[in-house]
Motif scaffolding. Structure first.
Motif, short mmCIF file in Angstrom:
data_model
loop_
_atom_site.label_atom_id
_atom_site.label_comp_id
_atom_site.label_asym_id
_atom_site.label_seq_id
_atom_site.Cartn_x
_atom_site.Cartn_y
_atom_site.Cartn_z
N MET A 1 0.83 -1.20 0.00
CA MET A 1 0.00 0.00 0.00
C MET A 1 0.87 1.26 0.00
O MET A 1 0.60 2.21 -0.74
CB MET A 1 -0.93 0.02 1.21
N VAL A 2 1.91 1.28 0.81
CA VAL A 2 2.82 2.43 0.86
C VAL A 2 3.52 2.60 -0.49
O VAL A 2 3.67 3.73 -0.98
CB VAL A 2 3.84 2.28 2.01
N GLY B 1 2.40 1.69 -3.42
CA GLY B 1 1.41 2.18 -4.37
C GLY B 1 1.14 3.67 -4.21
O GLY B 1 1.06 4.41 -5.20
N VAL B 2 1.02 4.13 -2.98
CA VAL B 2 0.80 5.55 -2.73
C VAL B 2 2.01 6.37 -3.17
O VAL B 2 1.88 7.45 -3.75
CB VAL B 2 0.47 5.80 -1.24
N TRP C 1 1.97 6.62 -6.93
CA TRP C 1 0.91 7.54 -7.36
C TRP C 1 1.35 8.99 -7.17
O TRP C 1 1.11 9.84 -8.01
CB TRP C 1 -0.36 7.26 -6.57
N ASN C 2 2.03 9.27 -6.06
CA ASN C 2 2.50 10.64 -5.81
C ASN C 2 3.63 11.05 -6.75
O ASN C 2 3.73 12.21 -7.13
CB ASN C 2 2.97 10.80 -4.36
N ASN D 1 -1.60 11.45 -11.57
CA ASN D 1 -2.70 10.79 -12.28
C ASN D 1 -2.32 10.37 -13.68
O ASN D 1 -2.90 9.46 -14.23
CB ASN D 1 -3.90 11.74 -12.35
#
Length: 87
Positions: free
Chosen positions: A21-22, A24-25, A28-29, A33
């Motif tokens: 999860m970390v 992936g975030v 994304w950052n 997008n």
């Protein structure tokens, strides 16, 4: 009867889920997008569509008005493309 490997995997599953999860975030950052950025339009700005003009201005953080006409956007593109920027 569970083996030591089974116990290790069962105990680490929440940790690996958190790490995924970390990651992936963070991805994304970093990429935002638009993971696969679109290309800038080429050629003369007079022949570009409204969407292409808006995309060109957005890529340069010039924030085009949503109410602007294509002719207004083309004028703004010409004014900003002739400015040399020192980085």
């Amino acid at each position: 009867m569970p083996t030591p490997l089974d116990r290790a995997v069962n105990q680490r599953a929440p940790f690996f889920a958190f790490v995924a999860m970390v990651a992936g975030v963070a991805a994304w950052n970093i990429w935002g997008n638009d993971i696969f950025p679109s290309q800038d339009p080429t050629g003369e700005p007079e022949t570009w569509t409204h969407e292409e003009c808006t995309r060109w201005l957005n890529h340069r953080n010039l924030h085009p008005s949503p109410l602007a006409t294509t002719a207004e956007l083309v004028e703004r593109i010409k004014a900003n493309s002739s400015v040399s920027r020192n980085k």
